[in-house]
Design a protein around this motif. Structure first.
Motif, mmCIF file in Angstrom:
data_model
loop_
_atom_site.group_PDB
_atom_site.id
_atom_site.type_symbol
_atom_site.label_atom_id
_atom_site.label_comp_id
_atom_site.label_asym_id
_atom_site.label_seq_id
_atom_site.Cartn_x
_atom_site.Cartn_y
_atom_site.Cartn_z
ATOM 1 N N GLN A 98 42.688 42.181 35.218
ATOM 2 C CA GLN A 98 42.807 41.725 33.834
ATOM 3 C C GLN A 98 44.212 41.946 33.270
ATOM 4 O O GLN A 98 44.654 41.219 32.407
ATOM 5 C CB GLN A 98 41.764 42.418 32.965
ATOM 6 C CG GLN A 98 40.364 41.939 33.256
ATOM 7 C CD GLN A 98 39.323 42.647 32.427
ATOM 8 O OE1 GLN A 98 39.629 43.588 31.715
ATOM 9 N NE2 GLN A 98 38.088 42.199 32.524
ATOM 10 N N GLN A 99 44.928 42.950 33.776
ATOM 11 C CA GLN A 99 46.267 43.224 33.262
ATOM 12 C C GLN A 99 47.246 42.108 33.614
ATOM 13 O O GLN A 99 48.323 42.024 33.038
ATOM 14 C CB GLN A 99 46.786 44.583 33.780
ATOM 15 C CG GLN A 99 47.204 44.626 35.230
ATOM 16 C CD GLN A 99 46.057 44.846 36.215
ATOM 17 O OE1 GLN A 99 44.901 44.805 35.842
ATOM 18 N NE2 GLN A 99 46.392 45.057 37.465
ATOM 19 N N LEU A 100 46.892 41.211 34.548
ATOM 20 C CA LEU A 100 47.791 40.128 34.935
ATOM 21 C C LEU A 100 47.739 38.943 33.962
ATOM 22 O O LEU A 100 48.570 38.059 34.036
ATOM 23 C CB LEU A 100 47.466 39.653 36.359
ATOM 24 C CG LEU A 100 47.697 40.654 37.468
ATOM 25 C CD1 LEU A 100 47.339 40.044 38.818
ATOM 26 C CD2 LEU A 100 49.147 41.123 37.488
ATOM 27 N N GLN A 101 46.746 38.902 33.105
ATOM 28 C CA GLN A 101 46.592 37.837 32.118
ATOM 29 C C GLN A 101 46.566 36.453 32.786
ATOM 30 O O GLN A 101 47.400 35.595 32.533
ATOM 31 C CB GLN A 101 47.701 37.902 31.063
ATOM 32 C CG GLN A 101 47.678 39.183 30.289
ATOM 33 C CD GLN A 101 48.832 39.286 29.306
ATOM 34 O OE1 GLN A 101 49.720 38.457 29.300
ATOM 35 N NE2 GLN A 101 48.784 40.299 28.474
ATOM 36 N N ILE A 102 45.594 36.259 33.646
ATOM 37 C CA ILE A 102 45.428 34.985 34.343
ATOM 38 C C ILE A 102 44.600 34.065 33.460
ATOM 39 O O ILE A 102 43.551 34.454 32.953
ATOM 40 C CB ILE A 102 44.733 35.203 35.704
ATOM 41 C CG1 ILE A 102 45.557 36.160 36.558
ATOM 42 C CG2 ILE A 102 44.510 33.889 36.420
ATOM 43 C CD1 ILE A 102 44.835 36.653 37.792
ATOM 44 N N SER A 103 45.060 32.865 33.269
ATOM 45 C CA SER A 103 44.382 31.899 32.416
ATOM 46 C C SER A 103 42.973 31.618 32.930
ATOM 47 O O SER A 103 42.737 31.530 34.138
ATOM 48 C CB SER A 103 45.186 30.599 32.373
ATOM 49 O OG SER A 103 44.435 29.588 31.727
ATOM 50 N N SER A 104 42.043 31.454 32.014
ATOM 51 C CA SER A 104 40.658 31.186 32.402
ATOM 52 C C SER A 104 40.472 29.783 32.950
ATOM 53 O O SER A 104 39.472 29.487 33.592
ATOM 54 C CB SER A 104 39.727 31.414 31.217
ATOM 55 O OG SER A 104 40.064 30.524 30.178
ATOM 56 N N ILE A 105 41.448 28.901 32.696
ATOM 57 C CA ILE A 105 41.325 27.538 33.210
ATOM 58 C C ILE A 105 42.051 27.356 34.546
ATOM 59 O O ILE A 105 41.979 26.297 35.144
ATOM 60 C CB ILE A 105 41.832 26.502 32.181
ATOM 61 C CG1 ILE A 105 43.299 26.750 31.837
ATOM 62 C CG2 ILE A 105 40.960 26.501 30.944
ATOM 63 C CD1 ILE A 105 43.914 25.634 31.011
ATOM 64 N N ALA A 106 42.718 28.395 35.009
ATOM 65 C CA ALA A 106 43.433 28.301 36.292
ATOM 66 C C ALA A 106 42.419 28.194 37.418
ATOM 67 O O ALA A 106 41.531 29.020 37.551
ATOM 68 C CB ALA A 106 44.322 29.515 36.489
ATOM 69 N N ARG A 107 42.552 27.134 38.207
ATOM 70 C CA ARG A 107 41.626 26.928 39.325
ATOM 71 C C ARG A 107 42.195 27.473 40.621
ATOM 72 O O ARG A 107 41.448 27.825 41.523
ATOM 73 C CB ARG A 107 41.320 25.439 39.481
ATOM 74 C CG ARG A 107 40.578 24.898 38.255
ATOM 75 C CD ARG A 107 40.147 23.506 38.454
ATOM 76 N NE ARG A 107 39.348 23.448 39.672
ATOM 77 C CZ ARG A 107 38.993 22.336 40.263
ATOM 78 N NH1 ARG A 107 39.339 21.202 39.762
ATOM 79 N NH2 ARG A 107 38.285 22.343 41.353
#
Length: 177
Positions: free
Chosen positions: A8-17
């Motif tokens: 979660q600390q990487l802040q990966i977009s929820s729409i990234a496939r």
């Protein structure tokens, strides 16, 4: 999905496939592959840094080097002894397992047939009367079961096969009645 929750600390977009993870080496190789002027400059910097000697490193004195070598040798000897001890324990355990397996393996069908054949040869050698022969068969089979502590000749341990065959060959009936 799982990676995103765990990192979660990487802040990966929820729409990234798709997410590509790069090692530093991979990034440098990719930069070189791009074949641009900037990529070659970066690659030169990498090569220069790789071969640059760190001036903060102080060489060991002769005594320090000797102590380091002796400590390393002592560690190797200790590890070697531990490995040898472990190998000894494994061999001992394997030997015990082999003994247990040998005690459990019974005759194959061919070996059972050899016992039957030897019994028949012995009985027919002793008596021609078929009524008495059947009694001799029962007696010999009973004595084999008693002597080798088995419920049936089929349960004879494979390692006892030669002893059973020798016993049959030297068998003498108790009394023909």
């Amino acid at each position: 999905m799982y990676f995103r929750k765990a990192q979660q600390q990487l802040q990966i977009s929820s729409i990234a496939r798709v997410l590509y993870l790069w090692t530093e080496k991979g990034a440098w190789l990719h930069a070189k592959f791009l074949n641009t002027e900037e990529a070659w400059d970066a690659y030169e910097i990498l090569v220069d840094e790789y071969y640059m000697v760190n001036e903060d490193v102080v060489p060991l004195t002769k005594n320090q080097a000797l102590v380091t070598v002796l400590r390393t040798t002592a560690d190797l000897v200790e590890n070697t002894q531990a490995i040898k001890q472990e190998q000894y324990e494994i061999r001992k355990e394997l030997s015990m397992i082999n003994e247990k397996v040998d005690e459990q393996i019974t005759l194959t069908s061919g070996e059972q047939r050899a016992v039957q054949k030897e019994v028949a040869i012995k009985v027919y050698e002793i008596e021609v009367n078929t009524t008495i022969q059947s009694k001799l068969f029962r007696e010999l089979h009973r004595e084999i079961k008693n002597r080798f502590a088995v419920a049936s000749y089929k349960d004879i341990r494979r390692q006892d096969l030669q002893n059973v065959l020798n016993y049959i060959r030297s068998w003498v009936p108790l009394k023909i009645s």
